[in-house]
Design a protein around this motif. Structure first.
Motif, short mmCIF file in Angstrom:
data_model
loop_
_atom_site.label_atom_id
_atom_site.label_comp_id
_atom_site.label_asym_id
_atom_site.label_seq_id
_atom_site.Cartn_x
_atom_site.Cartn_y
_atom_site.Cartn_z
N MET A 158 -1.44 9.28 -19.84
CA MET A 158 -1.11 10.44 -20.67
C MET A 158 -1.58 10.25 -22.10
N GLN A 159 -1.42 9.05 -22.63
CA GLN A 159 -1.86 8.82 -24.00
C GLN A 159 -3.38 8.98 -24.12
N ARG A 160 -4.13 8.45 -23.14
CA ARG A 160 -5.59 8.61 -23.17
C ARG A 160 -5.97 10.09 -23.14
N PHE A 161 -5.30 10.86 -22.28
CA PHE A 161 -5.59 12.29 -22.17
C PHE A 161 -5.29 12.99 -23.49
N HIS A 162 -4.16 12.69 -24.08
CA HIS A 162 -3.77 13.36 -25.33
C HIS A 162 -4.69 12.96 -26.49
N GLN A 163 -5.06 11.69 -26.55
CA GLN A 163 -5.90 11.24 -27.66
C GLN A 163 -7.37 11.59 -27.46
N GLU A 164 -7.88 11.36 -26.25
CA GLU A 164 -9.31 11.54 -26.01
C GLU A 164 -9.67 12.99 -25.70
N ASP A 165 -8.96 13.63 -24.80
CA ASP A 165 -9.31 14.98 -24.38
C ASP A 165 -8.79 16.05 -25.33
N ARG A 166 -7.57 15.84 -25.82
CA ARG A 166 -6.99 16.86 -26.70
C ARG A 166 -7.17 16.55 -28.18
N HIS A 172 11.45 8.80 -34.95
CA HIS A 172 11.12 9.09 -36.35
C HIS A 172 9.78 9.77 -36.58
N TRP A 173 8.86 9.73 -35.60
CA TRP A 173 7.55 10.34 -35.79
C TRP A 173 7.49 11.73 -35.16
N GLN A 174 6.93 12.69 -35.90
CA GLN A 174 6.78 14.04 -35.38
C GLN A 174 5.81 14.03 -34.21
N GLY A 175 6.18 14.73 -33.13
CA GLY A 175 5.36 14.75 -31.93
C GLY A 175 4.39 15.91 -31.89
N ALA A 176 3.74 16.05 -30.72
CA ALA A 176 2.82 17.16 -30.46
C ALA A 176 3.14 17.69 -29.08
N HIS A 177 4.34 18.17 -28.91
CA HIS A 177 4.86 18.53 -27.59
C HIS A 177 5.15 20.01 -27.44
N MET A 198 5.51 -2.45 -24.74
CA MET A 198 5.71 -2.93 -23.38
C MET A 198 4.95 -2.09 -22.35
N TRP A 199 4.73 -0.81 -22.64
CA TRP A 199 3.93 -0.02 -21.69
C TRP A 199 2.45 -0.01 -22.04
N GLY A 200 2.08 -0.68 -23.12
CA GLY A 200 0.68 -0.85 -23.47
C GLY A 200 0.10 0.27 -24.28
N ALA A 201 0.89 0.83 -25.20
CA ALA A 201 0.42 1.95 -26.02
C ALA A 201 -0.72 1.52 -26.95
N GLU A 202 -1.69 2.41 -27.10
CA GLU A 202 -2.71 2.26 -28.12
C GLU A 202 -2.10 2.63 -29.47
N PRO A 203 -2.67 2.14 -30.57
CA PRO A 203 -2.11 2.49 -31.89
C PRO A 203 -2.20 3.98 -32.18
N TYR A 204 -1.29 4.44 -33.00
CA TYR A 204 -1.32 5.81 -33.50
C TYR A 204 -2.60 5.97 -34.32
N ARG A 205 -3.27 7.10 -34.14
CA ARG A 205 -4.51 7.35 -34.87
C ARG A 205 -4.21 8.16 -36.11
N GLY A 206 -4.38 7.54 -37.25
CA GLY A 206 -4.06 8.22 -38.49
C GLY A 206 -2.72 7.79 -39.03
N THR A 207 -2.09 8.67 -39.78
CA THR A 207 -0.79 8.37 -40.39
C THR A 207 0.26 9.30 -39.82
#
Length: 471
Positions: free
Chosen positions: A353-361, A385-390, A308-317
């Motif tokens: 935030m997702q773009r920054f975390h995926q593209e820049d970091r 259920h998914w481990q974060g990077a926080h 609903m907020w327009g998330a891009e898919p998770y990259r990888g597993t």
């Protein structure tokens, strides 16, 4: 005011006066309100109950159970435009198809999805009440009947309630698809039922009866938050549905209302009354099942799904967490630096935030498990259920929860802090995702950072479960 609400306001004051066909309406609450306004304009001066009956008749809601409480929907009003009638029928008639599409639901401006049938039935029951606080059939018409079917006939427990879903478009929604296997009581049905109860009780008060249905719905679903966020917002808005519903109904009362629904259905079907033993068994079953309902829709906060907020898919597993976890780590986003007050802005902030975390970091996804907006909702990041990077070095043992905004010198709204401190934490413990004795810490306690901001850090030190030695 968001763009859809502005267009709706124009329509309601007559600027958009042209007739609509069924094809010109989307499955958005704003468009449904336009349709209601068109029905009202077609019969000037009609009482709200007359309009509601016309809507019920157009939707074909004429089964014996509904008529037992609301009476016959036949009326002698002007004939409704065929296209308008067709649209109302499709929007109000609820069903879940074999391919997991849910019909009879609409998207609201706050980002949630609502079943229209229980909403309208609850409002009509409220208008028909003769005394404030006692609305005949209110709970049976909104949540009790469907809740009975779900709690009695769904197994295992995880398939009793929900799921939520996703729309094909947020600007012109037409198709809503559930995220998981369909159940007998979806989240949209519960939302519509809660709204039906809340608005039904509200209009039952003789001092609070609105002049028309379209204005009532606009006021409820289209309220614009100001800079003070939900803390200063009116009580009667859709973003407060869970707290309003919780304030009206306690679980034992809801169990009794479900039992009344069962007894009424048996009587209408010509069945005999339940034997004492059978009734006791059913009450015990409903009490047990009610725990799931209370946990999911009264203890847990409303969570906006990734789609609903327009998330891009998770990259990888993704790496699955081993539950229950022992920690919750509190963050602020710093950038975006301002609180978000609308579903549209919070969603844009999540995508940023997702773009920054995926593209820049170079991370696989947005780092946080959950993010709290100031619009009244929690936004799903990596989720339960998914481990974060926080929180470097601690991602496998705790959830990372961020507040959108910079809280060095100021605090998030009291409402958003309550969503995290009370409801999200309670939801995690009750769902077996956090241990009951979990520890809450600020990001700075375990990583060399100023996060979650000086003001917010001082605040969370007063929260229950706060622990650990700060850096």
């Amino acid at each position: 005011m968001n763009n859809r609400c502005w267009k709706l306001t124009l329509a309601l004051v007559g600027v958009l006066a042209s007739a609509y066909t069924e094809a010109s309406f989307s499955r958005h609450m704003d468009d449904f309100i336009k349709a209601v306004k068109q029905v009202e304009d077609g019969d000037p001066g009609a009482e709200p109950v007359v309009v509601l009956r016309r809507l019920r008749r157009a939707a074909g809601l004429k089964d014996a159970f509904i008529q037992q409480y609301l009476g016959n929907a036949d009326s002698n009003g002007p004939e409704m435009d065929a296209g308008l009638s067709d649209y109302i029928s499709k929007v109000v008639q609820h069903r879940v198809t074999d391919d997991a599409r849910e019909e009879g639901v609409v998207l609201t401006s706050d980002g949630t999805t609502v079943a229209v049938r229980p909403l309208l039935l609850g409002i009509e029951a409220g208008f028909l009440s003769k005394s404030n606080g006692r609305v005949r059939g209110l709970y049976q018409l909104t949540v009790a009947k469907d809740l009975n079917l779900s709690l009695r006939h769904s197994s295992p427990l995880t398939h009793r309630l929900g799921p939520d879903g996703c729309w094909d478009s947020l600007t012109s929604p037409q198709v809503f698809t559930l995220l998981d296997n369909p159940t007998l009581l979806t989240t949209a049905q519960v939302n519509g039922g809660m709204d039906g109860v809340v608005l039904g009780m509200e209009v039952s008060a003789k001092t609070r009866r609105p002049l028309n249905i379209s204005s009532l719905l606009t006021e409820y679903y289209c309220h614009q938050l100001d800079k003070d966020r939900l803390d200063a917002a009116p009580r009667l808005i859709s973003r407060r549905r869970r707290e309003n519903f919780r304030g009206l109904l306690v679980p034992p009362v809801l169990v009794r209302q479900v039992m009344k629904s069962v007894e009424m259905q048996r009587r209408l079907n010509g069945q005999s009354k339940m034997e004492v033993k059978e009734k006791k068994q059913l009450v015990a079953l409903l009490k047990e099942g009610m725990k799931d309902f209370v946990h999911m829709y009264m203890d847990c906060p409303p969570i906006i799904p990734r789609c609903m907020w327009g998330a891009e898919p998770y990259r990888g597993t993704p790496t699955n967490l081993s539950l229950p976890l022992s920690f919750m780590y509190i963050h602020h986003t710093h950038t975006p630096s301002q609180p978000c007050l609308t579903f549209q802005q919070c969603s844009a902030d999540m995508r940023s935030m997702q773009r920054f975390h995926q593209e820049d970091r170079g991370w696989d996804d947005v780092g946080y498990s959950f993010v709290a907006g100031s619009d009244g909702y929690i936004y799903e990041g990596r989720g339960w259920h998914w481990q974060g990077a926080h929180t470097l070095g601690h991602n496998s043992i705790g959830y990372g929860v961020a507040f959108i905004g910079d809280y060095i010198n100021s605090l998030p709204s009291q409402h958003s802090m309550g969503l995290v401190r009370d409801q999200l934490a309670s939801c995690a413990v009750g769902g077996g995702r956090l241990v009951a004795s979990f520890t809450l810490q600020g990001h700075r306690q375990v990583v060399n950072t100023s996060c979650p901001g000086e003001a917010l850090y001082k605040e969370i030190k007063r929260w229950e479960h706060f622990g650990g030695i700060p850096n």
